[in-house]
Design an enzyme around this catalytic site. Sequence first.
Site, PDB file in Angstrom:
ATOM      1  N   ARG A   1     -25.683  13.585  18.802  1.00 40.10           N
ATOM      2  CA  ARG A   1     -24.403  14.282  18.884  1.00 40.10           C
ATOM      3  C   ARG A   1     -23.461  13.563  19.848  1.00 40.10           C
ATOM      4  O   ARG A   1     -22.266  13.442  19.598  1.00 40.10           O
ATOM      5  CB  ARG A   1     -24.646  15.716  19.340  1.00 40.10           C
ATOM      6  CG  ARG A   1     -23.391  16.572  19.324  1.00 40.10           C
ATOM      7  CD  ARG A   1     -23.760  18.041  19.399  1.00 40.10           C
ATOM      8  NE  ARG A   1     -22.558  18.833  19.502  1.00 40.10           N
ATOM      9  CZ  ARG A   1     -22.206  19.526  20.581  1.00 40.10           C
ATOM     10  NH1 ARG A   1     -22.991  19.542  21.639  1.00 40.10           N
ATOM     11  NH2 ARG A   1     -21.098  20.221  20.599  1.00 40.10           N
TER      12      ARG A   1
ATOM     13  N   HIS B   1     -19.779  12.194  18.914  1.00 39.75           N
ATOM     14  CA  HIS B   1     -18.589  12.684  19.619  1.00 39.75           C
ATOM     15  C   HIS B   1     -17.872  11.559  20.358  1.00 39.75           C
ATOM     16  O   HIS B   1     -16.654  11.622  20.545  1.00 39.75           O
ATOM     17  CB  HIS B   1     -18.985  13.787  20.595  1.00 39.75           C
ATOM     18  CG  HIS B   1     -19.205  15.110  19.929  1.00 39.75           C
ATOM     19  ND1 HIS B   1     -18.760  16.306  20.456  1.00 39.75           N
ATOM     20  CD2 HIS B   1     -19.829  15.438  18.763  1.00 39.75           C
ATOM     21  CE1 HIS B   1     -19.097  17.303  19.653  1.00 39.75           C
ATOM     22  NE2 HIS B   1     -19.755  16.789  18.617  1.00 39.75           N
TER      23      HIS B   1
ATOM     24  N   ASN C   1     -16.830  19.464  23.423  1.00 42.99           N
ATOM     25  CA  ASN C   1     -17.747  18.632  24.193  1.00 42.99           C
ATOM     26  C   ASN C   1     -18.429  19.374  25.346  1.00 42.99           C
ATOM     27  O   ASN C   1     -19.269  18.783  26.041  1.00 42.99           O
ATOM     28  CB  ASN C   1     -17.013  17.413  24.755  1.00 42.99           C
ATOM     29  CG  ASN C   1     -16.665  16.399  23.692  1.00 42.99           C
ATOM     30  OD1 ASN C   1     -17.315  16.342  22.648  1.00 42.99           O
ATOM     31  ND2 ASN C   1     -15.630  15.610  23.933  1.00 42.99           N
TER      32      ASN C   1
ATOM     33  N   HIS D   1     -28.213  17.108  10.194  1.00 47.89           N
ATOM     34  CA  HIS D   1     -28.493  18.540  10.299  1.00 47.89           C
ATOM     35  C   HIS D   1     -29.871  18.895   9.763  1.00 47.89           C
ATOM     36  O   HIS D   1     -30.228  20.063   9.708  1.00 47.89           O
ATOM     37  CB  HIS D   1     -27.426  19.339   9.546  1.00 47.89           C
ATOM     38  CG  HIS D   1     -26.079  19.268  10.178  1.00 47.89           C
ATOM     39  ND1 HIS D   1     -24.957  19.807   9.597  1.00 47.89           N
ATOM     40  CD2 HIS D   1     -25.659  18.719  11.347  1.00 47.89           C
ATOM     41  CE1 HIS D   1     -23.909  19.588  10.369  1.00 47.89           C
ATOM     42  NE2 HIS D   1     -24.313  18.932  11.442  1.00 47.89           N
TER      43      HIS D   1
END
Length: 333
Positions: free
Chosen positions: A74, A78, A103, A199
Amino acid sequence: MTSKAAALVTLALGFIFVTFSGQCYGHGPASSPALQVGFYRGKCNGTADVEAIVSGVVGKWFLKDHTIIPALLRMQFHDCFVNGCDASILLDGSNSEKTAPPNLSVRGYDLIDAAKAAVEEVCPGVVSCADIIVMATRDVVALGRGGRYIVETGRRDGTISLAKNVNLPAPSISVSDSIKAFAKKGLNTTDMVYLLGGHTVGVAHCSLFEDRLYNFQNSGKPDKTMSPLLLFFLRFICPQNAVVDNTANLDQNPLSSLNVDNSYYWQIKLNRGVLQIDQELALDSATKDIVTSIAKGFDFSTKFGQAMVKLGAVQVLTGTQGQIRSSCSAVNK
């Protein structure tokens, strides 16, 4: 989506596993020819192996906390999706990217700092924090039985990190808008579908999909595309007007929720997608055939690794651009 809900985003593009696969996959296409496989070879006292040092830190961390896998995946997403893969997400500051609502739940900073410190001991001022994110993410995926893909290195660190620049796709984004968002980063529709396949392991807070359970698109009814059994289960986990914001696995196969595989794609084909964007991948004409192909195929790990490498090459700083930070959380003075 409200800022509060955005702050709770746990789009864990990542996995939790129990064994090391030992497989090694090609690095695939990249959008920056300046990046190289083995960029640091021979640059650190001749014999120091930067990637091995990072791997050693990651391995010890993984033994203590398997959930570092989705955390780092992640983090890379990001970081790369905002100003490119420049480690700007690591910078501290009252208005830095860290402070943006999406975040606030990003974690893994301590691991990156530990890897940076270990590398600096033998190779000061040479290895970028941006490269450490990419190497560490590759390593946790490998430890998570996701296949060990080959990463390219040679990135330099950015010096600008502003919360106002954070514009990440929301869980309720439409497929068409998601395709456009990824295209702006040089990632095609197939790349997008594979990256969302992260996912296959991860969780989402109820607040991110509660509307699908009770009042989808202000209809006063649940999302009709959701499996009735899944609807019943998620309503149990996420009662309406609950005080506690619980979580649910994004891969609803209980036998596979701790493994990186194509189970996620089978689940969304069975109308068991938790997030709106997940379910729509299996229904939209632009992506449903890709979903079916991945679900029936045997090369998810290979293709996922290639998509991660492509993500890692988005808008990188190389050559004389940027800097090599002494500390990942602060720009060099």
